[in-house]
Write a protein that holds these residues in place. Structure first.
Motif, PDB file in Angstrom:
ATOM      1  N   ILE A 159      26.944 -50.980  33.078  1.00  0.00           N
ATOM      2  CA  ILE A 159      27.704 -51.649  34.142  1.00  0.00           C
ATOM      3  C   ILE A 159      27.034 -51.430  35.504  1.00  0.00           C
ATOM      4  O   ILE A 159      26.965 -52.350  36.331  1.00  0.00           O
ATOM      5  CB  ILE A 159      29.157 -51.136  34.153  1.00  0.00           C
ATOM      6  N   ALA A 160      26.533 -50.216  35.729  1.00  0.00           N
ATOM      7  CA  ALA A 160      25.856 -49.922  37.004  1.00  0.00           C
ATOM      8  C   ALA A 160      24.555 -50.706  37.118  1.00  0.00           C
ATOM      9  O   ALA A 160      24.223 -51.212  38.206  1.00  0.00           O
ATOM     10  CB  ALA A 160      25.586 -48.424  37.112  1.00  0.00           C
TER      11      ALA A 160
ATOM     12  N   LEU B  87      29.891 -37.711  36.846  1.00  0.00           N
ATOM     13  CA  LEU B  87      30.699 -37.755  38.065  1.00  0.00           C
ATOM     14  C   LEU B  87      29.824 -38.001  39.296  1.00  0.00           C
ATOM     15  O   LEU B  87      30.234 -38.699  40.225  1.00  0.00           O
ATOM     16  CB  LEU B  87      31.465 -36.439  38.216  1.00  0.00           C
ATOM     17  N   THR B  88      28.622 -37.447  39.281  1.00  0.00           N
ATOM     18  CA  THR B  88      27.671 -37.725  40.367  1.00  0.00           C
ATOM     19  C   THR B  88      27.339 -39.216  40.385  1.00  0.00           C
ATOM     20  O   THR B  88      27.221 -39.829  41.447  1.00  0.00           O
ATOM     21  CB  THR B  88      26.384 -36.906  40.192  1.00  0.00           C
ATOM     22  N   GLY B  89      27.203 -39.781  39.187  1.00  0.00           N
ATOM     23  CA  GLY B  89      26.981 -41.223  39.083  1.00  0.00           C
ATOM     24  C   GLY B  89      28.138 -42.004  39.679  1.00  0.00           C
ATOM     25  O   GLY B  89      27.938 -43.009  40.381  1.00  0.00           O
TER      26      GLY B  89
ATOM     27  N   GLY C 179      27.655 -47.569  46.687  1.00  0.00           N
ATOM     28  CA  GLY C 179      26.840 -48.768  46.574  1.00  0.00           C
ATOM     29  C   GLY C 179      25.434 -48.511  46.083  1.00  0.00           C
ATOM     30  O   GLY C 179      24.584 -49.400  46.123  1.00  0.00           O
ATOM     31  N   LYS C 180      25.183 -47.301  45.607  1.00  0.00           N
ATOM     32  CA  LYS C 180      23.848 -46.937  45.113  1.00  0.00           C
ATOM     33  C   LYS C 180      23.809 -47.143  43.597  1.00  0.00           C
ATOM     34  O   LYS C 180      23.815 -46.199  42.805  1.00  0.00           O
ATOM     35  CB  LYS C 180      23.530 -45.491  45.478  1.00  0.00           C
ATOM     36  N   SER C 181      23.769 -48.415  43.204  1.00  0.00           N
ATOM     37  CA  SER C 181      23.927 -48.785  41.800  1.00  0.00           C
ATOM     38  C   SER C 181      22.808 -48.249  40.912  1.00  0.00           C
ATOM     39  O   SER C 181      23.068 -47.726  39.820  1.00  0.00           O
ATOM     40  CB  SER C 181      24.001 -50.311  41.664  1.00  0.00           C
ATOM     41  N   LYS C 182      21.577 -48.392  41.352  1.00  0.00           N
ATOM     42  CA  LYS C 182      20.447 -47.951  40.534  1.00  0.00           C
ATOM     43  C   LYS C 182      20.486 -46.446  40.318  1.00  0.00           C
ATOM     44  O   LYS C 182      20.311 -45.962  39.202  1.00  0.00           O
ATOM     45  CB  LYS C 182      19.115 -48.348  41.168  1.00  0.00           C
ATOM     46  N   GLU C 183      20.701 -45.693  41.427  1.00  0.00           N
ATOM     47  CA  GLU C 183      20.770 -44.239  41.318  1.00  0.00           C
ATOM     48  C   GLU C 183      21.915 -43.812  40.411  1.00  0.00           C
ATOM     49  O   GLU C 183      21.784 -42.869  39.626  1.00  0.00           O
ATOM     50  CB  GLU C 183      20.931 -43.602  42.704  1.00  0.00           C
ATOM     51  N   ALA C 184      23.035 -44.534  40.510  1.00  0.00           N
ATOM     52  CA  ALA C 184      24.190 -44.231  39.663  1.00  0.00           C
ATOM     53  C   ALA C 184      23.859 -44.473  38.196  1.00  0.00           C
ATOM     54  O   ALA C 184      24.163 -43.639  37.328  1.00  0.00           O
ATOM     55  CB  ALA C 184      25.382 -45.096  40.076  1.00  0.00           C
ATOM     56  N   ALA C 185      23.228 -45.608  37.917  1.00  0.00           N
ATOM     57  CA  ALA C 185      22.866 -45.932  36.535  1.00  0.00           C
ATOM     58  C   ALA C 185      21.926 -44.883  35.956  1.00  0.00           C
ATOM     59  O   ALA C 185      22.084 -44.454  34.803  1.00  0.00           O
ATOM     60  CB  ALA C 185      22.212 -47.311  36.483  1.00  0.00           C
ATOM     61  N   ASP C 186      20.949 -44.482  36.749  1.00  0.00           N
ATOM     62  CA  ASP C 186      20.005 -43.459  36.290  1.00  0.00           C
ATOM     63  C   ASP C 186      20.718 -42.134  35.996  1.00  0.00           C
ATOM     64  O   ASP C 186      20.366 -41.423  35.052  1.00  0.00           O
ATOM     65  CB  ASP C 186      18.910 -43.238  37.340  1.00  0.00           C
TER      66      ASP C 186
END
Length: 236
Positions: A191-192, A151-153, A160-167
């Motif tokens: 997808i992120a 959910l944090t992702g 718009g923080k795709s990299k942080e979301a993917a991690d």
């Protein structure tokens, strides 16, 4: 060790058989107590204070946690009814999740309120706030903790923080990995990563589903997504 035992035994016999020796030993002990009376008193008092303080703090936290759980009952009811404003802010009579998380910080109830508040804020589109509350949540329950990471992702991706979301999705997938939820989190991670134009990392996330979770329902879709990501990676 044997010599030391014999020595101690001999000393004990001497004390028992020789009253003068016993009296001398007792006198030495009394002198030690008299000379160190203040230090001993301070030490015993400090230990007692620590024990009492620990006991009172445990009872205090237990009581506050119980109060917090009781306060959460109505807030969770509103949450389940999708009355998110009342769930978050209360109804004038009962506290909302935001107040519970603040007032009962450091208790199980306050911790759980962070999770509910984060989800509610996420549903309201308040992604930065949702991220903050979800990051303040921690749980021993590995399924719930992994869910909080995912959910944090979601909150990060919406910002718009795709990299942080993917991690964060990868963190959810690898946290006590299991056949049911990990493939879902890996799909999100892929997808992120694609949103971040990191197609190689996306392909790796999809491949992990294919190789590590062969019985999952996401395998077929992961194969298609992997092929696409590899093609895009080759064009970059």
């Amino acid at each position: 060790m044997a010599k030391e035992t014999v020595k101690n035994h001999s000393e004990f016999e001497e004390l028992v058989e020789n009253p003068d020796a016993l009296a001398e030993r007792l006198s030495q002990s009394e002198d030690f107590v008299k000379k160190n009376k203040t230090k001993l008193l301070v030490a015993f008092t400090t230990i007692a204070a620590i024990v009492v303080a620990g006991f009172l703090w445990y009872n205090y936290k237990s009581t506050r946690s119980t109060e917090g759980h009781n306060a959460m009952f109505q807030a969770v009811y509103y949450f389940e009814q999708d009355s998110l404003n009342k769930a978050l802010n209360g109804d004038g009579q009962y506290l909302g999740l935001l107040a519970i998380a603040d007032q009962y910080d450091g208790t199980d109830a306050g911790n759980l309120a962070n999770f509910y508040a984060g989800v509610a804020l996420l549903k309201q589109g308040k992604f930065a706030e949702a991220q903050e509350y979800l990051e303040d949540f921690s749980a021993d329950d590995y399924l719930l903790q992994a869910r909080a990471y995912s959910l944090t992702g979601d909150a990060l991706l919406e910002q718009g923080k795709s990299k942080e979301a993917a991690d964060m999705y990868m963190k959810a997938a690898n946290y006590n990995a299991n056949e049911h939820f990990s493939p879902q989190y890996l799909m999100k991670a892929g997808i992120a990563y694609e949103a971040d134009n990191n197609f190689s990392a996306a392909a790796e996330a999809y491949d992990k589903i294919i190789t590590d979770f062969v019985a999952s329902k996401e395998v077929s879709e992961a194969k298609k997504y992997k092929a696409r990501a590899e093609a895009l990676a080759g064009n970059n």
